[in-house]
Design a protein around this motif. Structure first.
Motif, PDB file in Angstrom:
ATOM      1  N   GLU A  22     -31.499  94.216  37.532  1.00 63.59           N
ATOM      2  CA  GLU A  22     -32.218  94.459  36.277  1.00 63.59           C
ATOM      3  C   GLU A  22     -31.301  95.223  35.337  1.00 63.59           C
ATOM      4  N   ARG A  23     -31.092  94.668  34.135  1.00 61.85           N
ATOM      5  CA  ARG A  23     -30.144  95.298  33.205  1.00 61.85           C
ATOM      6  C   ARG A  23     -30.697  96.572  32.561  1.00 61.85           C
ATOM      7  N   VAL A 186     -33.316  96.694  44.876  1.00 62.22           N
ATOM      8  CA  VAL A 186     -33.700  96.504  43.478  1.00 62.22           C
ATOM      9  C   VAL A 186     -32.757  97.371  42.651  1.00 62.22           C
ATOM     10  N   GLN A 187     -31.773  96.731  42.039  1.00 61.54           N
ATOM     11  CA  GLN A 187     -30.707  97.430  41.332  1.00 61.54           C
ATOM     12  C   GLN A 187     -30.987  97.429  39.832  1.00 61.54           C
ATOM     13  N   THR A 188     -31.329  98.596  39.291  1.00 63.64           N
ATOM     14  CA  THR A 188     -31.550  98.728  37.848  1.00 63.64           C
ATOM     15  C   THR A 188     -30.269  99.176  37.163  1.00 63.64           C
ATOM     16  N   ASN A 189     -30.264  99.086  35.827  1.00 59.18           N
ATOM     17  CA  ASN A 189     -29.085  99.446  35.027  1.00 59.18           C
ATOM     18  C   ASN A 189     -27.845  98.643  35.424  1.00 59.18           C
ATOM     19  N   GLN A 190     -28.066  97.398  35.844  1.00 60.16           N
ATOM     20  CA  GLN A 190     -26.943  96.540  36.216  1.00 60.16           C
ATOM     21  C   GLN A 190     -27.166  95.154  35.621  1.00 60.16           C
ATOM     22  N   GLU A 191     -26.291  94.784  34.729  1.00 59.41           N
ATOM     23  CA  GLU A 191     -26.433  93.535  33.973  1.00 59.41           C
ATOM     24  C   GLU A 191     -25.558  92.430  34.557  1.00 59.41           C
ATOM     25  N   VAL A 192     -26.191  91.342  34.945  1.00 60.19           N
ATOM     26  CA  VAL A 192     -25.439  90.176  35.432  1.00 60.19           C
ATOM     27  C   VAL A 192     -24.700  89.552  34.249  1.00 60.19           C
ATOM     28  N   ARG A 193     -23.405  89.338  34.425  1.00 60.42           N
ATOM     29  CA  ARG A 193     -22.562  88.845  33.343  1.00 60.42           C
ATOM     30  C   ARG A 193     -22.013  87.444  33.598  1.00 60.42           C
ATOM     31  N   SER A 194     -21.867  87.077  34.873  1.00 58.98           N
ATOM     32  CA  SER A 194     -21.262  85.773  35.163  1.00 58.98           C
ATOM     33  C   SER A 194     -21.840  85.181  36.440  1.00 58.98           C
ATOM     34  N   LEU A 195     -21.813  83.861  36.502  1.00 57.73           N
ATOM     35  CA  LEU A 195     -22.261  83.105  37.665  1.00 57.73           C
ATOM     36  C   LEU A 195     -21.232  82.005  37.916  1.00 57.73           C
ATOM     37  N   LYS A 196     -20.503  82.109  39.027  1.00 60.17           N
ATOM     38  CA  LYS A 196     -19.441  81.138  39.305  1.00 60.17           C
ATOM     39  C   LYS A 196     -19.679  80.481  40.660  1.00 60.17           C
ATOM     40  N   ARG A 208     -22.279  94.172  35.702  1.00 57.79           N
ATOM     41  CA  ARG A 208     -21.661  95.371  35.140  1.00 57.79           C
ATOM     42  C   ARG A 208     -22.692  96.485  35.127  1.00 57.79           C
ATOM     43  N   ARG A 209     -22.306  97.642  35.646  1.00 58.32           N
ATOM     44  CA  ARG A 209     -23.205  98.793  35.683  1.00 58.32           C
ATOM     45  C   ARG A 209     -23.281  99.445  34.307  1.00 58.32           C
ATOM     46  N   ALA A 210     -24.471  99.868  33.935  1.00 58.71           N
ATOM     47  CA  ALA A 210     -24.638 100.519  32.633  1.00 58.71           C
ATOM     48  C   ALA A 210     -23.873 101.840  32.584  1.00 58.71           C
ATOM     49  N   LEU A 211     -23.883 102.582  33.694  1.00 57.48           N
ATOM     50  CA  LEU A 211     -23.190 103.852  33.751  1.00 57.48           C
ATOM     51  C   LEU A 211     -21.713 103.627  34.051  1.00 57.48           C
ATOM     52  N   GLY A 212     -20.878 103.911  33.088  1.00 58.14           N
ATOM     53  CA  GLY A 212     -19.449 103.734  33.267  1.00 58.14           C
ATOM     54  C   GLY A 212     -18.958 102.319  33.040  1.00 58.14           C
TER      55      GLY A 212
END
Length: 472
Positions: A22-23, A186-196, A208-212
């Motif tokens: 969840e981003r 359940v991983q929050t603050n993490q945005e999926v950026r790519s699917l390969k 990509r994690r929101a923090l850092g």
């Protein structure tokens, strides 16, 4: 959708590793959030767009019956999850709320009567009531009749007392909380950026994690993209050919909301009316009782807004970045053939608060400007495909079933259960047959048509009404 799919998979295969990304900082902050949707337990009890009228005056109720059948599956799963302790007390996410339709004018009254006559023959709609009597309608929903002139045009209403108001935000949070407590990540603050896609058929999911803003990746045998309006963007990045030709047209919404105790006390129903010419089905005006976090209010709307974002927390570049050579022609055709929608949106954007309350007075003649405040609703990314603007939901999956995503808007959450059941059968064909006994424990009438079996329908609906405390 994601919470429902995760719950079903965990119940069926507790040994599988499941991870949800969840981003945002919390789940259910976009379309599932209670204030971002109407909260209607969509069962086609009051929604006129599910019962089109032909030129000869006949009314087709097939879609209404199909939607109701689907909602019965959702009720059964929720009932089972309450019994198993997965979900908390029913009133934390679902409450009995009559569903009504109210129309004015001879043509609309004639249509509503014809609709009632056809629907009342159906098992699932046998409890529907119809009236053109102002005293009866006043007893159902006083705010519709208060200060309505007797010399006004004719009016009529239908009512089904067995309707519901659903807090889909609470439902989603409870499902994810149970998954998290059961070992699902359940991983929050993490945005999926790519699917390969990898050579072995698995997927490398980059996030990509929101923090850092640190990157990460995980390998998966199956991926479900339940990202609301951003599902299109992620499916496009996956490169699957099935997503070619799809585009999205974002439409936002606003509500008028009142928490005035006098208004809340006099209205207990979800009242739907006729849509404006050119308006999308999601913009059908309705006056709704809402129960969110145990507090009751009344909403009216929605009023359409426009933003280039596919999500409330999206990007202003969303509408541009979706463009591909494979979908440009389809989107241009939609633009050319939907001038009524564009005209409607422009008209909505020009409305002041006073004008919006004036629209409310069409349903509630006694409405006062000062009793209502404006509330921003959710963002909907309507599907464009093959030159057509679609107003439902659609699952797009790869040929091998290793990745799937959901596009579209309505009725969405109300039919999440049957939609996800269809996805399981489509993406896990080898396992699905073996899962059926366990699925029937959760959803006893899976594979049955209740509308064709009156005794089974009555028994099933009574059982779920009891389990969900809907007898009122």
């Amino acid at each position: 959708m994601s919470a429902t799919l995760g719950t079903l998979l965990h119940e069926l295969q507790p040994d599988w590793k499941i991870v949800a990304y969840e981003r945002l900082s919390e789940v259910a902050q976009e379309s599932s959030n209670a204030w971002n949707n109407a909260g209607t337990g969509h069962a086609a009890l009051c929604e006129l767009n599910y019962t089109p009228q032909a030129a000869d005056g006949s009314v087709d109720v097939a879609k209404a019956v199909a939607i109701n059948e689907q909602f019965q599956l959702s009720r059964q799963l929720w009932s089972s999850l309450v019994d198993r302790g997965v979900l908390s007390e029913p009133d934390t996410f679902i409450n009995p709320t009559p569903h009504m339709t109210f129309v004015r004018g001879e043509k609309n009254v004639s249509f509503l009567k014809a609709r009632f006559e056809e629907l009342s023959k159906q098992t699932l709609f046998a409890d529907m009531e119809y009236s053109e009597d102002s005293r009866v309608i006043n007893s159902w929903a006083p705010l519709l009749m208060q200060k309505r002139l007797k010399a006004d045009q004719p009016f009529a209403a239908t009512r089904v007392t067995g309707g519901t108001d659903v807090d889909f935000g609470s439902l989603t949070r409870q499902l994810f909380a149970h998954l998290s407590a059961s070992g699902v990540q359940v991983q929050t603050n993490q945005e999926v950026r790519s699917l390969k896609r990898q050579a072995d058929g698995t997927w490398l999911v980059g996030y990509r994690r929101a923090l850092g803003r640190t990157p990460g990746e995980i390998k998966a045998r199956f991926v479900f993209v339940g990202a609301g309006g951003w599902a299109l963007k992620l499916l496009q990045r996956s490169g699957i050919p099935e997503i070619k030709g799809y585009g999205c047209f974002p439409i936002g919404g606003q509500w008028l909301m009142s928490s005035n105790p006098e208004i809340v006390a006099r209205h207990h129903a979800k009242v739907y009316s006729k849509a404006t010419v050119g308006a999308p089905p999601m913009s059908v005006p309705h006056l709704d009782t809402r129960v969110v976090d145990g507090k009751t209010s009344v909403l009216f709307g929605p009023f359409a807004t426009f933003s280039p974002k596919f999500l409330k927390n999206g990007s202003n570049w969303d509408i541009v970045r979706q463009v591909r050579p494979t979908n440009l022609g389809s989107m241009l055709k939609v633009a050319v053939t939907n001038f009524d929608l564009i005209r409607y949106l422009v008209g909505e954007l020009l409305k002041t608060h006073r004008r919006k309350v004036a629209d409310l007075r069409e349903l509630m003649p006694s409405a006062k400007d000062e009793d209502w405040t404006l509330l921003q609703a959710g963002q909907r990314a309507q599907v464009m495909h093959n030159g057509t603007l679609q107003f439902g939901t659609e699952v797009v999956a790869s040929a091998d079933g290793s990745i799937a995503g959901l596009l579209g808007a309505s009725p969405g959450a109300s039919t999440a259960v049957p939609i996800m059941l269809g996805l399981l059968e489509r993406c896990f064909p080898e396992q699905y047959q073996g899962w059926k006994p366990a699925l029937r424990e959760l959803i006893p009438t899976l594979g049955e048509k209740l509308n064709d079996q009156p005794d089974l329908a009555r028994t099933t609906m009574a059982k779920t009404a009891g389990a969900l405390s809907l007898q009122g």
